[in-house]
Design a protein around this motif. Sequence first.
Motif, PDB file in Angstrom:
ATOM      1  N   ILE A 169       0.556  -1.280  -0.278  1.00 25.82           N
ATOM      2  CA  ILE A 169       0.010   0.012  -0.075  1.00 25.82           C
ATOM      3  C   ILE A 169       0.963   1.428   0.373  1.00 25.82           C
ATOM      4  CG2 ILE A 169      -1.859   1.285   0.866  1.00 25.82           C
ATOM      5  CD1 ILE A 169      -2.087  -1.676   2.529  1.00 25.82           C
ATOM      6  N   ASP A 170       0.709   1.748  -0.950  1.00 28.81           N
ATOM      7  CA  ASP A 170       1.553   3.428  -1.533  1.00 28.81           C
ATOM      8  C   ASP A 170       0.608   4.341  -0.864  1.00 28.81           C
ATOM      9  OD1 ASP A 170       3.949   4.961  -1.973  1.00 28.81           O
ATOM     10  OD2 ASP A 170       2.762   4.789  -4.252  1.00 28.81           O
ATOM     11  N   THR A 171       1.195   4.879   0.335  1.00 33.01           N
ATOM     12  CA  THR A 171       0.705   5.848   1.212  1.00 33.01           C
ATOM     13  C   THR A 171       1.535   7.543   0.491  1.00 33.01           C
ATOM     14  OG1 THR A 171       1.608   5.604   2.852  1.00 33.01           O
ATOM     15  CG2 THR A 171      -0.602   4.702   3.167  1.00 33.01           C
ATOM     16  N   SER A 172       2.540   7.282   0.329  1.00 32.03           N
ATOM     17  CA  SER A 172       3.175   8.686   0.194  1.00 32.03           C
ATOM     18  C   SER A 172       2.762   9.527  -1.489  1.00 32.03           C
ATOM     19  CB  SER A 172       4.401   8.434  -0.058  1.00 32.03           C
ATOM     20  OG  SER A 172       4.565   7.119  -1.393  1.00 32.03           O
ATOM     21  N   VAL A 173       1.061   9.559  -1.736  1.00 31.07           N
ATOM     22  CA  VAL A 173       0.822  10.690  -2.963  1.00 31.07           C
ATOM     23  C   VAL A 173       0.283  11.284  -2.842  1.00 31.07           C
ATOM     24  CG1 VAL A 173       0.709   7.959  -3.641  1.00 31.07           C
ATOM     25  CG2 VAL A 173      -1.544   8.121  -2.184  1.00 31.07           C
ATOM     26  N   THR A 174      -0.425  12.139  -3.544  1.00 32.14           N
ATOM     27  CA  THR A 174      -1.301  12.907  -3.322  1.00 32.14           C
ATOM     28  C   THR A 174      -3.038  12.488  -4.335  1.00 32.14           C
ATOM     29  OG1 THR A 174       0.205  14.705  -3.524  1.00 32.14           O
ATOM     30  CG2 THR A 174      -1.711  15.097  -4.401  1.00 32.14           C
ATOM     31  N   ALA A 175      -3.786  13.050  -4.000  1.00 31.85           N
ATOM     32  CA  ALA A 175      -5.300  12.276  -4.408  1.00 31.85           C
ATOM     33  C   ALA A 175      -5.649  13.475  -5.255  1.00 31.85           C
ATOM     34  CB  ALA A 175      -6.109  13.326  -3.815  1.00 31.85           C
ATOM     35  N   GLY A 176      -5.966  12.643  -6.712  1.00 29.93           N
ATOM     36  CA  GLY A 176      -6.236  13.306  -7.837  1.00 29.93           C
ATOM     37  C   GLY A 176      -5.440  13.000  -8.845  1.00 29.93           C
ATOM     38  N   VAL A 201       9.801  -8.898 -15.114  1.00 30.14           N
ATOM     39  CA  VAL A 201       8.626  -7.212 -14.961  1.00 30.14           C
ATOM     40  C   VAL A 201       7.444  -7.470 -14.802  1.00 30.14           C
ATOM     41  CG1 VAL A 201       8.721  -4.723 -14.731  1.00 30.14           C
ATOM     42  CG2 VAL A 201      10.949  -5.802 -14.941  1.00 30.14           C
ATOM     43  N   SER A 202       6.389  -7.161 -14.021  1.00 27.93           N
ATOM     44  CA  SER A 202       4.939  -6.999 -14.161  1.00 27.93           C
ATOM     45  C   SER A 202       4.926  -5.921 -15.003  1.00 27.93           C
ATOM     46  CB  SER A 202       4.058  -6.652 -12.494  1.00 27.93           C
ATOM     47  OG  SER A 202       4.233  -5.077 -12.661  1.00 27.93           O
ATOM     48  N   SER A 203       3.907  -6.290 -15.752  1.00 32.66           N
ATOM     49  CA  SER A 203       2.879  -5.852 -16.065  1.00 32.66           C
ATOM     50  C   SER A 203       2.550  -4.160 -15.230  1.00 32.66           C
ATOM     51  CB  SER A 203       0.911  -5.902 -16.656  1.00 32.66           C
ATOM     52  OG  SER A 203       0.772  -6.592 -14.807  1.00 32.66           O
ATOM     53  N   GLU A 204       2.140  -3.077 -16.255  1.00 31.70           N
ATOM     54  CA  GLU A 204       1.902  -1.997 -15.737  1.00 31.70           C
ATOM     55  C   GLU A 204       0.277  -1.078 -15.199  1.00 31.70           C
ATOM     56  OE1 GLU A 204       3.919   2.652 -17.007  1.00 31.70           O
ATOM     57  OE2 GLU A 204       2.022   1.515 -17.771  1.00 31.70           O
ATOM     58  N   VAL A 205       0.068  -1.324 -14.663  1.00 29.37           N
ATOM     59  CA  VAL A 205      -1.108  -0.476 -13.934  1.00 29.37           C
ATOM     60  C   VAL A 205      -0.918   1.192 -13.332  1.00 29.37           C
ATOM     61  CG1 VAL A 205      -0.850  -1.280 -11.402  1.00 29.37           C
ATOM     62  CG2 VAL A 205      -3.074  -1.497 -12.335  1.00 29.37           C
ATOM     63  N   SER A 206      -2.270   1.881 -13.393  1.00 25.81           N
ATOM     64  CA  SER A 206      -1.884   2.900 -13.380  1.00 25.81           C
ATOM     65  C   SER A 206      -3.433   3.416 -12.165  1.00 25.81           C
ATOM     66  CB  SER A 206      -2.482   3.966 -14.247  1.00 25.81           C
ATOM     67  OG  SER A 206      -3.522   3.689 -14.643  1.00 25.81           O
ATOM     68  N   VAL A 207      -3.275   4.209 -11.651  1.00 25.58           N
ATOM     69  CA  VAL A 207      -4.134   4.095  -9.581  1.00 25.58           C
ATOM     70  C   VAL A 207      -4.101   6.073  -9.909  1.00 25.58           C
ATOM     71  CG1 VAL A 207      -4.183   3.917  -7.959  1.00 25.58           C
ATOM     72  CG2 VAL A 207      -3.078   2.270  -9.184  1.00 25.58           C
ATOM     73  N   ILE A 208      -5.115   6.400  -9.520  1.00 28.90           N
ATOM     74  CA  ILE A 208      -5.655   8.068  -9.445  1.00 28.90           C
ATOM     75  C   ILE A 208      -6.270   7.466  -7.744  1.00 28.90           C
ATOM     76  CG2 ILE A 208      -6.938   9.845  -9.646  1.00 28.90           C
ATOM     77  CD1 ILE A 208      -6.845   8.708 -12.449  1.00 28.90           C
ATOM     78  N   PRO A 209      -6.070   8.200  -6.631  1.00 25.84           N
ATOM     79  CA  PRO A 209      -5.843   8.237  -5.404  1.00 25.84           C
ATOM     80  C   PRO A 209      -6.636   9.415  -4.338  1.00 25.84           C
ATOM     81  CG  PRO A 209      -3.375   7.890  -5.718  1.00 25.84           C
ATOM     82  CD  PRO A 209      -4.083   7.518  -6.313  1.00 25.84           C
ATOM     83  N   SER A 210      -7.920   8.978  -4.184  1.00 24.02           N
ATOM     84  CA  SER A 210      -9.087   9.963  -3.962  1.00 24.02           C
ATOM     85  C   SER A 210      -8.469  10.788  -2.571  1.00 24.02           C
ATOM     86  CB  SER A 210     -10.167   8.913  -3.768  1.00 24.02           C
ATOM     87  OG  SER A 210     -10.196   8.381  -2.591  1.00 24.02           O
ATOM     88  N   ASN A 211      -9.060  11.473  -2.077  1.00 26.46           N
ATOM     89  CA  ASN A 211      -9.357  12.148  -0.882  1.00 26.46           C
ATOM     90  C   ASN A 211      -9.149  11.174  -0.091  1.00 26.46           C
ATOM     91  OD1 ASN A 211      -8.763  15.133  -1.890  1.00 26.46           O
ATOM     92  ND2 ASN A 211     -10.768  15.230  -3.060  1.00 26.46           N
TER      93      ASN A 211
END
Length: 211
Positions: A169-176, A201-211
Amino acid sequence: MFRIIAVSVALFALLFVAGCGSSQAPATPTGLTVTATGPITLSWTASSGASSYVIFRGTASGAITTKTLLAAGVSGTSYADSSALAGPTYYYQITALNDDGQSSPSTEIGATLTSFTLTGVAGSLQAELAWASVPNATSYNVYRGMSSGDISGKTVIPAAAGLTGLTYIDTSVTAGTTYYYQVEAVYPAGTTPVYPSGTLVSSEVSVIPSN
């Protein structure tokens, strides 16, 4: 009397044909396909009369007699080979079974494990990552970037280097903000790597964290 005998003969013929039909080995499996993004997964078209399937695997192309038994009693029409390692090309064939016998083997298909699956779920100010286990991997490194592309354009997350589990779990992120992730599986010395030396190497995935 003649009509009764004729009907009896016709009925016997129908029963004989039905009996023969129920005592036949299943049809040869067809439509064998493979995906190799980890684990190597085989899929095929169901065979008429089959109750289960047998999977054979070899490390060189050839007749089914040159392959070894990988799995028996497979009830569905797909199979994930979780024991396949990165590097070698594996060759597969399958047969169908029922109580009356075994079909002839399917056509052969080859596959090389070149990647493994990574999934990502957006959470509140976090990105939840999970990936497939890679056989013989000793650890995993999670990479993150701000644009889509090869892992060489991403940076390893310091807190996610040398992981032995299959989640982070990556918590060093910014919402949006959109983040792009890949995971690197590290192999011990002596195994056959794919990319780069000593890793997969794995496949790539994109994530957009929320508030």
